[in-house]
Design an enzyme around this catalytic site. Structure first.
Site, PDB file in Angstrom:
ATOM      1  N   HIS A 199       0.830  -1.206   0.000  1.00 20.14           N
ATOM      2  CA  HIS A 199       0.000   0.000   0.000  1.00 20.14           C
ATOM      3  C   HIS A 199       0.871   1.266   0.000  1.00 20.14           C
ATOM      4  CE1 HIS A 199      -3.789   2.154   1.217  1.00 20.14           C
ATOM      5  NE2 HIS A 199      -2.916   2.989   1.738  1.00 20.14           N
ATOM      6  N   GLU A 200       1.820   1.301   0.918  1.00 24.12           N
ATOM      7  CA  GLU A 200       2.665   2.502   1.018  1.00 24.12           C
ATOM      8  C   GLU A 200       3.588   2.631  -0.184  1.00 24.12           C
ATOM      9  OE1 GLU A 200       1.553   4.483   3.082  1.00 24.12           O
ATOM     10  OE2 GLU A 200       0.430   3.062   4.342  1.00 24.12           O
ATOM     11  N   GLU A 202      -4.922   7.670  -2.837  1.00 28.31           N
ATOM     12  CA  GLU A 202      -5.360   6.370  -2.335  1.00 28.31           C
ATOM     13  C   GLU A 202      -5.596   5.399  -3.498  1.00 28.31           C
ATOM     14  OE1 GLU A 202      -5.177   6.089   0.816  1.00 28.31           O
ATOM     15  OE2 GLU A 202      -6.152   4.178   1.248  1.00 28.31           O
ATOM     16  N   HIS A 229       1.642   4.571  -2.712  1.00 26.05           N
ATOM     17  CA  HIS A 229       1.718   6.019  -2.453  1.00 26.05           C
ATOM     18  C   HIS A 229       3.088   6.556  -2.868  1.00 26.05           C
ATOM     19  CE1 HIS A 229      -2.062   6.750  -0.400  1.00 26.05           C
ATOM     20  NE2 HIS A 229      -1.837   5.828   0.525  1.00 26.05           N
TER      21      HIS A 229
END
Lengths: 503, 503
Positions: free
Chosen positions: B262-263, B301, B266
Site C-alpha cells: 500500500h505505502e 489512495e 503512495h
C-alpha cells in the site's frame, strides 16, 4: 511589560534552527542519497527564515519592550542576559550585508565540491581559487563584523567570544614549550603494544558498549540516541532531544570508542541546560544561527574532552571497565589486560592527520592551522603558498613530511565550508577541560566516585557549575564561577605531564 | 515578466513544509520520547512560517507578475495551473481568520489527549466535550471556507476537490447494494484456512520481502527508505526523498505485507511527479499546507489501493511470488501453497475495526463514518448520540455489535486531530484505483507483463497517465485523460464481483 512577546518570537527562531539541525542530522544518518539537493534548499530556507524572524518588526518591538522590562534588574540576571543576547544578535546581523550572506551561501557548495575533487586528486591547485574566493569573503565578513587589531579577531569572536588573535597566540606560546618537553619524555619511553587494536570489533558491540558507558556518564537515552556515521557528531533540537553518533570502525576500536565518549560529553552539556532556557536566547546561538545550549565552542569542547580524555582515557576508568570491553568483543582482547589496554590508548604517535592524532600531539595540529588561518585572513600568506607553509610547520612541529596535500593542507573540511576561526576552540577546550576536571577532582566525593566508577558526583558538579547555565554566562564567566580563575593552561600541562611525561 | 520570483517564494514555502514533514517522519520513527513537546512547537512554527511566506507581500507581488506572464497561455498549461493554484490558496487562506487557526491548533493536542484517555478507559464521555468543541471549530472552518448546499461540502473540498456531500452520497448509493450482493455470495462460500497467518514472521524478513517487492514495483530506494512504525505511512520531502513505513507484526503477516504494498503505491506516485514541478505549487498542497505531489487524497489512495489490492492481492501475484515469501519465512509457510495463501488473503471477515477490515467490507466502515460526519457538521446529529448511531450502523451494515466504544466510535484518530472530510477519499481511492487498473489492463503489454511479474509496463502507464502530472490536473482531469471518463463505480464492482462474488 514582560518578556513574553520576545520569548514567543525567539522561540520561533529556535524552532526553525532546531528544524534545520534535524535536517542536518537526518542527512548524515538516514537520508537516501537522492535527497541531497532538495535538502540543501530546505536547510538554506530554514536559516534564512530564522534570520528574518529575528530581524522582523514584531521581534524588534518585543525586544524594545523587553529591554524596558528588565532595565532595573542586575546585569547578570538571566533575563537581562537573555534580552542582551537578542540585542547583540540583532545588531550583529544588521551589520552583515545581505549580498555577503548570499555570496557566502553560493560559494560554499562550489568550494566544497572543489575541495572534495582536489583531495581525491591530491591536487591543491583545484581547490586554490575557491579557497582564495572564500578568504576574500571571510575577510569581508570580518570587516562587516568589525575588528580593532586583526581582522581574524572578528572571526574568532563568532566561535570563542573574548578571544583575539593575540590572546590565542599567547595561549599557544605558553603551551608549545611544555608540549615539546613532555613529548621528549614520552618518546624516551618504550612504545607500548598496540597490535590488538586492529582486530575484529563488531559495530553492534561498539554501539552497545558506547550506550552502556554513555548511561554510566549520565547521558539520558530517553532524550537522545546513538547512531553510526562516517564523522561522529553531537547535535540537539532543544535539551529534550540531543543526539550523538559514533564511527563504525570494525577492525580498529579507538576511534569509535573514544569518539563515543567525546560526543557523550557534548551531549551531557546540551541535555543539562536549565529547562527554563529552552527555546530562548540562552539556548540559541543567535549570531551563528545555531540551536545550541553551550556557551562557546571552546566551552563545549571542554566537556567532550573532559569525558573523552580525563575520564575515558584514565587508568582508573579502564581498571573498572576493561572487563566489559573484553567480554563485548571476545575473543579479540582475550590476551590483553586493563594496564596494557590503557598503555595502548595513551600511546604517543605523531601523525599527519588531525582527527587521528593522539591526545598529546593534537594541539600541534591546531596551532599550525590557526597560524595559517590568521595569516591568510591578514593577507600576509598567499593561498598558493599554503602547501609550503603547511609542510614546513609539520616538519618543524611534528617531524613529519606529508607525502601529498590530501593528507596535508587539504585534510580538513573547515575551509571549504567557510569556517575560519573555529580551530583554536579545540585547544581551548583541552585547556578548559583540564582546568575544570582538576578543580572538580579537588572535591573528595567526586574523586572517590571517580575511582569507583560512580560518575554521578562529577556529573552533578558539572551540571551545577557549567551545564545548567546554558549561554547565560560566557566561557570566562563559567570558569570564574567554577574555578575562581580565568582560563589557565597550567592544569592542562600538569595533566599531560602526569599522563605522558613521567617515566 | 516571468514565474521566477513566484517560484522562489513558493519554493521556500515548499521547503518549510518539507521540513515539517521530515519532523513528522522523525517523530514517528526515531525520535526519543523526550522530544515530543519541543517537536510540537517546531512543527507548528514551520506551518505558521509557510503560511506567512505564502501570504507575504513579496509572494503577492510575484503572483501578480506571474499572472500577467501567463495570461495568454492556454488554461491547462502547466504554468497557468501553477499560478492559479497559488492564487486559489492565497484567496483560501485570506478567508480563514487567524483566530480560528489558533483555536484549532490549541484544541488539537487537548482533544487528542482526551481521545487517547477515552479509548484507554473505553469511555466516550471523556472525549465527548472535546469532540463537540472540535465540531464547532470545524463548522466555523467550513463557514469561513464557504459552501452552498451543505457545510460538509467545504471540508470535503479540502481533501477531494469537486466532491460534495450529495455526490459522495450518490456514489455510496450505487456501491452499497452491490457490496451487499457480493457479500452474500462471498459468505455462501466455505471459509478458507487462515491459521498459518498466525505464525512467526520475523520483522527483518518482512522488511526484506517488502523491499524486494517494492523494487519489483519500481520504487526507487535511492530516493526512499522503508522503516518500521506502529501505523504505516508514506511521506515525502520532494520526489527525491519519499519514505514509507510498515508495521512490525511478527506473528501475523498480512498487515505488514499488504501495508508495505500500500505505502509503496503512495510512494510510486510521489517519486514520479515531473521533476520540473519540484518545489512548485504543482507539488505542494498550498491550502492544506502539505508537501505532496499527488493531486487529491482520493487520487493518492487510488495508487496505494491499486498496488495493494489489484496487484498485490491477485492470484497472479502470489503464483509468482509466494515461493519467495515461503522461503523468507521458512518454516512458517512450508505446509501452504500459493493458492491457499491467496485464498487466505482474500478471505471475507467482517470485523469491528476499519484498519483491520478486508477488501470487501472496508467501504462499509467508510460509509458509516461519512454519514455520521456529515450529520455532525450539519448539526442534525448530537455528539452524545454518536455511540448509538455508530452501533446501529455497525449492526445494520456489518451485522456486528461493538462491545464498547474503544472498538467502536473511538477507534479512529481523525476526529481528535480535527480531520473531518477525509474518510470518503478511501472509498474514492478504491473506486478510482479499479477504474485505472481496468483501463491499464486493456493494454496487452501491461496484461502480459502483469502475468509474468514484469510490472514495468504498468508502472510506465501509471507514470504517463497519473503520476507525472503531479497537481497539474485535478482528479477528474487525470481520470478523463487516462480513461476518457469521469469517476465510475462499475469497474470497482466488477473487480469485487470477480474476486469475492463468484462461486
Amino acid at each position: 511589560m514582560s518578556l513574553e512577546a520576545l520569548r514567543r518570537e525567539i522561540g520561533a527562531v529556535n524552532d526553525l534552527l532546531c528544524a534545520a539541525s534535524l535536517l542536518v542530522w537526518d542527512s548524515r544518518t538516514v537520508m537516501p542519497s537522492g535527497g541531497v539537493e532538495a535538502r540543501g534548499h530546505q536547510i538554506a530556507t530554514l536559516m534564512e527564515s530564522a534570520r528574518e524572524r529575528l530581524l522582523a518588526p514584531a521581534t524588534l518591538r518585543a525586544l524594545d519592550a523587553a529591554e524596558t522590562a528588565v532595565q532595573s534588574a542586575p546585569g547578570d540576571d538571566a533575563a537581562c542576559r537573555e534580552v542582551a543576547a537578542v540585542r547583540d544578535a540583532v545588531a550583529f546581523h544588521g551589520r552583515i550585508p545581505a549580498q555577503l550572506i548570499r555570496a557566502k551561501a553560493e560559494l560554499r557548495p562550489r568550494a566544497n565540491a572543489a575541495w572534495i575533487e582536489a583531495r581525491k586528486s591530491n591536487d591543491f591547485t583545484i581547490f586554490a581559487p575557491h579557497l582564495a574566493a572564500t578568504i576574500d569573503l571571510q575577510r569581508a565578513y570580518a570587516d562587516a563584523i568589525g575588528h580593532a587589531d586583526h581582522p581574524y579577531d572578528a572571526l574568532l569572536s563568532l566561535y570563542e567570544p573574548g578571544e583575539t588573535t593575540a590572546s590565542v597566540r599567547a595561549l599557544f606560546d605558553r603551551l608549545r614549550p611544555a608540549l615539546r618537553d613532555i613529548r621528549m619524555a614520552a618518546e624516551a619511553k618504550r612504545a607500548p603494544r598496540t597490535d590488538f587494536m586492529h582486530r575484529p570489533f563488531p559495530a553492534e558491540g561498539q554501539r552497545r558498549f558506547g550506550e552502556r558507558i554513555g548511561e554510566k556518564f549520565g547521558y539520558d537515552f530517553a532524550r537522545g540516541r546513538l547512531d553510526f556515521t562516517v564523522h561522529p557528531f553531537e547535535i540537539s533540537f532543544t535539551r529534550h532531544d540531543v543526539r550523538i553518533t559514533m564511527r563504525r570502525a570494525e577492525t580498529f576500536a579507538p576511534p569509535a570508542i573514544f569518539g563515543a565518549f567525546h560526543e557523550v560529553g557534548h551531549g551531557l552539556y546540551e541535555q543539562n541546560v536549565d529547562p527554563a532556557y529552552t527555546r530562548t536566547a540562552l539556548a540559541t546561538d543567535l549570531k551563528q544561527l545555531y540551536a545550541v545550549g553551550g556557551t562557546s565552542f571552546g566551552a563545549h569542547e571542554s566537556q567532550s574532552r573532559l569525558w573523552e580524555n580525563h575520564v575515558g582515557r584514565s587508568r582508573a576508568f579502564w581498571d573498572l571497565h576493561f572487563a566489559d570491553l573484553r567480554e563485548t568483543f571476545a575473543p579479540s582482547l582475550d590476551d590483553v589486560d586493563a594496564a596494557a589496554f590503557h598503555r595502548a590508548v595513551t600511546a604517543v604517535r605523531p601523525g599527519l592527520v588531525r582527527t587521528d592524532a593522539d591526545e598529546l600531539t593534537y594541539d600541534l595540529h591546531i596551532m599550525l592551522r590557526v597560524e595559517i588561518e590568521a595569516d591568510l585572513i591578514a593577507g600576509t600568506l598567499k593561498v598558493a603558498d599554503i602547501p609550503e607553509a603547511w609542510n614546513a610547520a609539520m616538519r618543524r612541529d611534528l617531524g613529519l613530511a606529508p607525502p601529498g596535500d590530501a593528507d596535508g593542507c587539504l585534510q580538513d573540511i573547515h575551509w571549504s565550508s567557510g569556517m575560519f576561526g573555529s580551530f583554536c576552540t579545540y585547544t581551548i577546550g583541552n585547556v578548559m577541560g583540564a582546568q575544570l576536571f582538576e578543580t572538580a577532582l579537588g572535591d573528595e566525593g567526586i574523586a572517590t566516585g571517580f575511582g569507583r566508577g560512580d560518575y554521578a558526583p562529577l556529573h552533578a558538579w558539572l551540571k551545577t557549575h557549567v551545564w545548567q547555565h546554558g549561554r547565560r554566562f560566557g566561557r570566562d564567566g563559567i570558569l570564574a564561577r567554577a574555578t575562581g580563575r580565568g582560563l589557565e593552561v597550567e592544569p592542562y600541562i600538569r595533566h599531560l605531564t602526569r599522563r605522558y611525561g613521567q617515566r
